[in-house]
Write an enzyme that holds these catalytic residues in place. Structure first.
Site, PDB file in Angstrom:
ATOM      1  N   TYR A 289       1.015  -1.276   0.123  1.00 31.14           N
ATOM      2  CA  TYR A 289       0.015  -0.011  -0.087  1.00 31.14           C
ATOM      3  C   TYR A 289       0.444   1.017  -0.151  1.00 31.14           C
ATOM      4  O   TYR A 289       0.577   2.687  -0.698  1.00 31.14           O
ATOM      5  CB  TYR A 289      -0.646   0.392   1.229  1.00 31.14           C
ATOM      6  CG  TYR A 289      -2.387  -0.459   1.580  1.00 31.14           C
ATOM      7  CD1 TYR A 289      -2.115  -1.605   0.464  1.00 31.14           C
ATOM      8  CD2 TYR A 289      -3.749  -0.305   2.050  1.00 31.14           C
ATOM      9  CE1 TYR A 289      -3.736  -1.479  -0.235  1.00 31.14           C
ATOM     10  CE2 TYR A 289      -4.952  -0.380   1.917  1.00 31.14           C
ATOM     11  CZ  TYR A 289      -5.215  -1.840   1.098  1.00 31.14           C
ATOM     12  OH  TYR A 289      -5.802  -2.131   0.442  1.00 31.14           O
ATOM     13  N   GLY A 290       1.749   1.142   0.908  1.00 31.16           N
ATOM     14  CA  GLY A 290       2.912   2.238   0.739  1.00 31.16           C
ATOM     15  C   GLY A 290       3.405   3.294  -0.140  1.00 31.16           C
ATOM     16  O   GLY A 290       3.616   4.026  -0.337  1.00 31.16           O
TER      17      GLY A 290
ATOM     18  N   CYS B 256      -3.070  -0.958   9.164  1.00 32.46           N
ATOM     19  CA  CYS B 256      -1.256  -0.530   8.456  1.00 32.46           C
ATOM     20  C   CYS B 256      -1.856   0.770   8.296  1.00 32.46           C
ATOM     21  O   CYS B 256      -2.399   1.687   8.687  1.00 32.46           O
ATOM     22  CB  CYS B 256      -2.195  -0.713   6.911  1.00 32.46           C
ATOM     23  SG  CYS B 256      -1.545  -0.187   5.653  1.00 32.46           S
ATOM     24  N   ASN B 257      -0.838   1.389   8.459  1.00 24.27           N
ATOM     25  CA  ASN B 257       0.063   2.930   9.029  1.00 24.27           C
ATOM     26  C   ASN B 257      -0.766   3.465   7.368  1.00 24.27           C
ATOM     27  O   ASN B 257      -1.163   4.720   7.705  1.00 24.27           O
ATOM     28  CB  ASN B 257       0.957   3.011   9.423  1.00 24.27           C
ATOM     29  CG  ASN B 257       1.960   2.852  10.828  1.00 24.27           C
ATOM     30  OD1 ASN B 257       2.101   3.594  11.240  1.00 24.27           O
ATOM     31  ND2 ASN B 257       1.720   1.745  10.701  1.00 24.27           N
ATOM     32  N   THR B 258      -0.284   3.207   6.574  1.00 20.04           N
ATOM     33  CA  THR B 258      -1.373   4.107   5.274  1.00 20.04           C
ATOM     34  C   THR B 258      -2.215   4.328   5.380  1.00 20.04           C
ATOM     35  O   THR B 258      -2.708   4.813   4.832  1.00 20.04           O
ATOM     36  CB  THR B 258      -0.661   3.442   3.834  1.00 20.04           C
ATOM     37  OG1 THR B 258       1.401   3.329   3.743  1.00 20.04           O
ATOM     38  CG2 THR B 258      -0.954   4.235   2.375  1.00 20.04           C
TER      39      THR B 258
ATOM     40  N   CYS C 295       4.949   0.781   9.989  1.00 22.42           N
ATOM     41  CA  CYS C 295       4.802   0.037   9.141  1.00 22.42           C
ATOM     42  C   CYS C 295       4.400  -1.152  10.048  1.00 22.42           C
ATOM     43  O   CYS C 295       5.618  -2.271  10.454  1.00 22.42           O
ATOM     44  CB  CYS C 295       5.445  -0.178   7.759  1.00 22.42           C
ATOM     45  SG  CYS C 295       4.828  -1.497   6.276  1.00 22.42           S
ATOM     46  N   THR C 296       3.352  -2.051   9.443  1.00 20.03           N
ATOM     47  CA  THR C 296       2.801  -3.883  10.406  1.00 20.03           C
ATOM     48  C   THR C 296       4.031  -4.330   9.719  1.00 20.03           C
ATOM     49  O   THR C 296       4.135  -5.089  10.770  1.00 20.03           O
ATOM     50  CB  THR C 296       0.900  -3.040  10.644  1.00 20.03           C
ATOM     51  OG1 THR C 296       0.883  -3.193   8.689  1.00 20.03           O
ATOM     52  CG2 THR C 296       1.281  -2.313  11.738  1.00 20.03           C
ATOM     53  N   HIS C 297       3.876  -4.054   8.847  1.00 20.00           N
ATOM     54  CA  HIS C 297       5.495  -5.810   8.273  1.00 20.00           C
ATOM     55  C   HIS C 297       6.487  -5.324   8.805  1.00 20.00           C
ATOM     56  O   HIS C 297       7.072  -6.162   9.066  1.00 20.00           O
ATOM     57  CB  HIS C 297       5.482  -5.408   6.550  1.00 20.00           C
ATOM     58  CG  HIS C 297       3.980  -5.851   5.978  1.00 20.00           C
ATOM     59  ND1 HIS C 297       4.098  -6.935   5.792  1.00 20.00           N
ATOM     60  CD2 HIS C 297       3.387  -4.873   5.708  1.00 20.00           C
ATOM     61  CE1 HIS C 297       2.971  -7.003   4.424  1.00 20.00           C
ATOM     62  NE2 HIS C 297       2.423  -5.521   4.507  1.00 20.00           N
TER      63      HIS C 297
END
Length: 258
Positions: free
Chosen positions: A21-22, A53-55, A168-170
């Site tokens: 997404y970012g 998700c931050n984005t 970012c959650t990843h």
């Protein structure tokens, strides 16, 4: 969430058809996020939705709340406030995707919660993909990961950097590697636990829900993820027994090809 509230039913939906997404355009993402989450609410009937998700959170939380006003949303946003409270030097960092770093939301967070801090925000274009590989059990060379985060340490004030938030959650899956590659004076901040606690708190305010209570919890993917067999091998630790394709929900479940 599993560790803090094991009684909670969790269904997971990953938009692997549009990853990461970012690195996508804002207008397209807003439309897609609202459409996909609305579909998920209709099909799965959750009590609450975590936007992990931050984005997506920085871009679409307000729009989601307008589109689905009866559902509480718990977002993931860059931990700027936490970093400002943690720092002793007044220099904080954020490691995130390009979209999160460039978005005005980040400036607003700093203005509100860290106005007296110097913020070094760095976009790591490949780190989310590296994190996916690490989750699957593959080795990613340290030098490749460091090359993607090196920009954090090229700022004039980087020598005083002592608190870095992950945006970012990843990145949770490479957090130990990040700690090992950077000075021990730096505290890395992962908001995942705080988000999980907030989800539990929100659910405690809601009446019990029996929707989908009899079926297995599922991990849904909008497209078969890369190296699906390696990914699926690690899902049971998170309470999921395999990969389900989101488009196939209306018909008998079909497994992804390896």
């Amino acid at each position: 969430m599993r560790a803090l509230s094991p009684h909670i039913r969790v269904d997971y939906l990953a938009d692997t058809a549009v990853f990461p997404y970012g690195e996508q355009e804002d207008a397209m993402l807003i439309e897609r996020i609202i459409s996909l989450v609305s579909q998920a609410i209709t099909r799965l009937r959750p009590q609450a939705v975590v936007i992990a998700c931050n984005t997506a959170s920085t871009l679409a939380l307000d729009a989601l709340r307008l589109a689905c006003p009866t559902i509480p949303f718990i977002g993931c946003v860059p931990p700027i406030r936490w970093a400002a409270r943690q720092t002793k030097t007044g220099v904080i960092g954020l490691l995130a995707t390009s979209a999160t770093v460039r978005r005005p939301y980040l400036t607003q967070l700093q203005t509100l919660y860290a106005p007296d801090c110097t913020l070094i925000a760095h976009a790591a274009p490949r780190l989310a993909s590296y994190a996916e590989q690490v989750f699957r059990g593959y080795l990613v060379p340290d030098q490749a990961i460091y090359a993607d985060i090196e920009g954090l340490f090229k700022h004039p004030d980087s020598a005083r950097l002592d608190a870095i938030g992950i945006g970012c959650t990843h990145y949770t899956f490479v957090l130990d590697i990040l700690r090992n590659l950077t000075p021990s004076t730096i505290t890395w901040l992962d908001p995942a636990e705080a988000v999980a606690r907030q989800c539990g708190t929100v659910l405690q305010t809601l009446p019990p829900c029996t929707a989908n209570a009899g079926g297995p919890e599922q991990a849904w993917f909008t497209a078969c993820p890369a190296d699906a067999a390696a990914l699926a091998a690690h899902l049971p630790a998170y309470g999921f027994q395999g990969i389900s394709l989101w488009e196939e929900q209306a018909v008998p479940q079909r497994a992804c090809p390896a």
